[in-house]
Write an enzyme that holds these catalytic residues in place. Structure first.
Site, PDB file in Angstrom:
ATOM      1  N   ARG A  28       0.831  -1.212   0.000  1.00  0.00           N
ATOM      2  CA  ARG A  28       0.000   0.000   0.000  1.00  0.00           C
ATOM      3  C   ARG A  28       0.860   1.254   0.000  1.00  0.00           C
ATOM      4  O   ARG A  28       0.573   2.211  -0.716  1.00  0.00           O
ATOM      5  CB  ARG A  28      -0.953   0.000   1.198  1.00  0.00           C
ATOM      6  CG  ARG A  28      -2.048  -1.061   1.081  1.00  0.00           C
ATOM      7  CD  ARG A  28      -2.831  -1.191   2.351  1.00  0.00           C
ATOM      8  NE  ARG A  28      -1.917  -1.538   3.452  1.00  0.00           N
ATOM      9  CZ  ARG A  28      -2.245  -1.499   4.736  1.00  0.00           C
ATOM     10  NH1 ARG A  28      -3.446  -1.118   5.096  1.00  0.00           N
ATOM     11  NH2 ARG A  28      -1.387  -1.840   5.656  1.00  0.00           N
ATOM     12  N   ASN A  46      -6.060  -2.981   2.114  1.00  0.00           N
ATOM     13  CA  ASN A  46      -5.986  -4.436   2.240  1.00  0.00           C
ATOM     14  C   ASN A  46      -7.404  -4.987   2.384  1.00  0.00           C
ATOM     15  O   ASN A  46      -8.270  -4.324   2.953  1.00  0.00           O
ATOM     16  CB  ASN A  46      -5.195  -4.831   3.493  1.00  0.00           C
ATOM     17  CG  ASN A  46      -3.695  -4.699   3.311  1.00  0.00           C
ATOM     18  OD1 ASN A  46      -3.200  -4.601   2.197  1.00  0.00           O
ATOM     19  ND2 ASN A  46      -2.969  -4.700   4.404  1.00  0.00           N
TER      20      ASN A  46
END
Length: 103
Positions: A28, A46
């Site tokens: 990320r 996520n």
């Protein structure tokens, strides 16, 4: 801003989901960094299924560059098995002012 204004007729939005070893590998953080470098907006997060999902918006060429990055590059210690894209469409304006990580 002039590049964005120039491409104002060709803004694109696409949703994505990345499969593979993409959690616990700074995926990320690197996605956010790459998006800012390219100048696209959207988000990343996520999922409980072990994938990374999100949305990218911006000029078509920059969105395509981000799609390529999400398919082939990722974070240094990630392993991308496949990336699926959906809801790809032309938009009249951006829905986000930047790129962020969602939780």
């Amino acid at each position: 801003m002039s590049a964005l204004a120039k491409a104002s007729g060709a803004l694109k939005s696409v949703d994505y989901e990345v499969f593979g070893r993409v959690q616990g590998v700074c995926f990320r953080m690197y996605t956010e960094e790459e998006a800012r470098k390219l100048g696209v907006v959207g988000w990343v997060k996520n999922t409980s299924q072990g994938t990374v999902t999100g949305q990218v918006q911006g000029p078509e060429d920059k969105v395509n560059a981000m799609k390529s990055w999400l398919t082939k590059v990722g974070s240094p210690s990630s392993r991308i098995d496949r990336t699926s894209f959906s809801n790809e469409k032309e938009i009249s304006k951006l829905d986000f002012s930047g790129f962020s990580t969602r939780y």
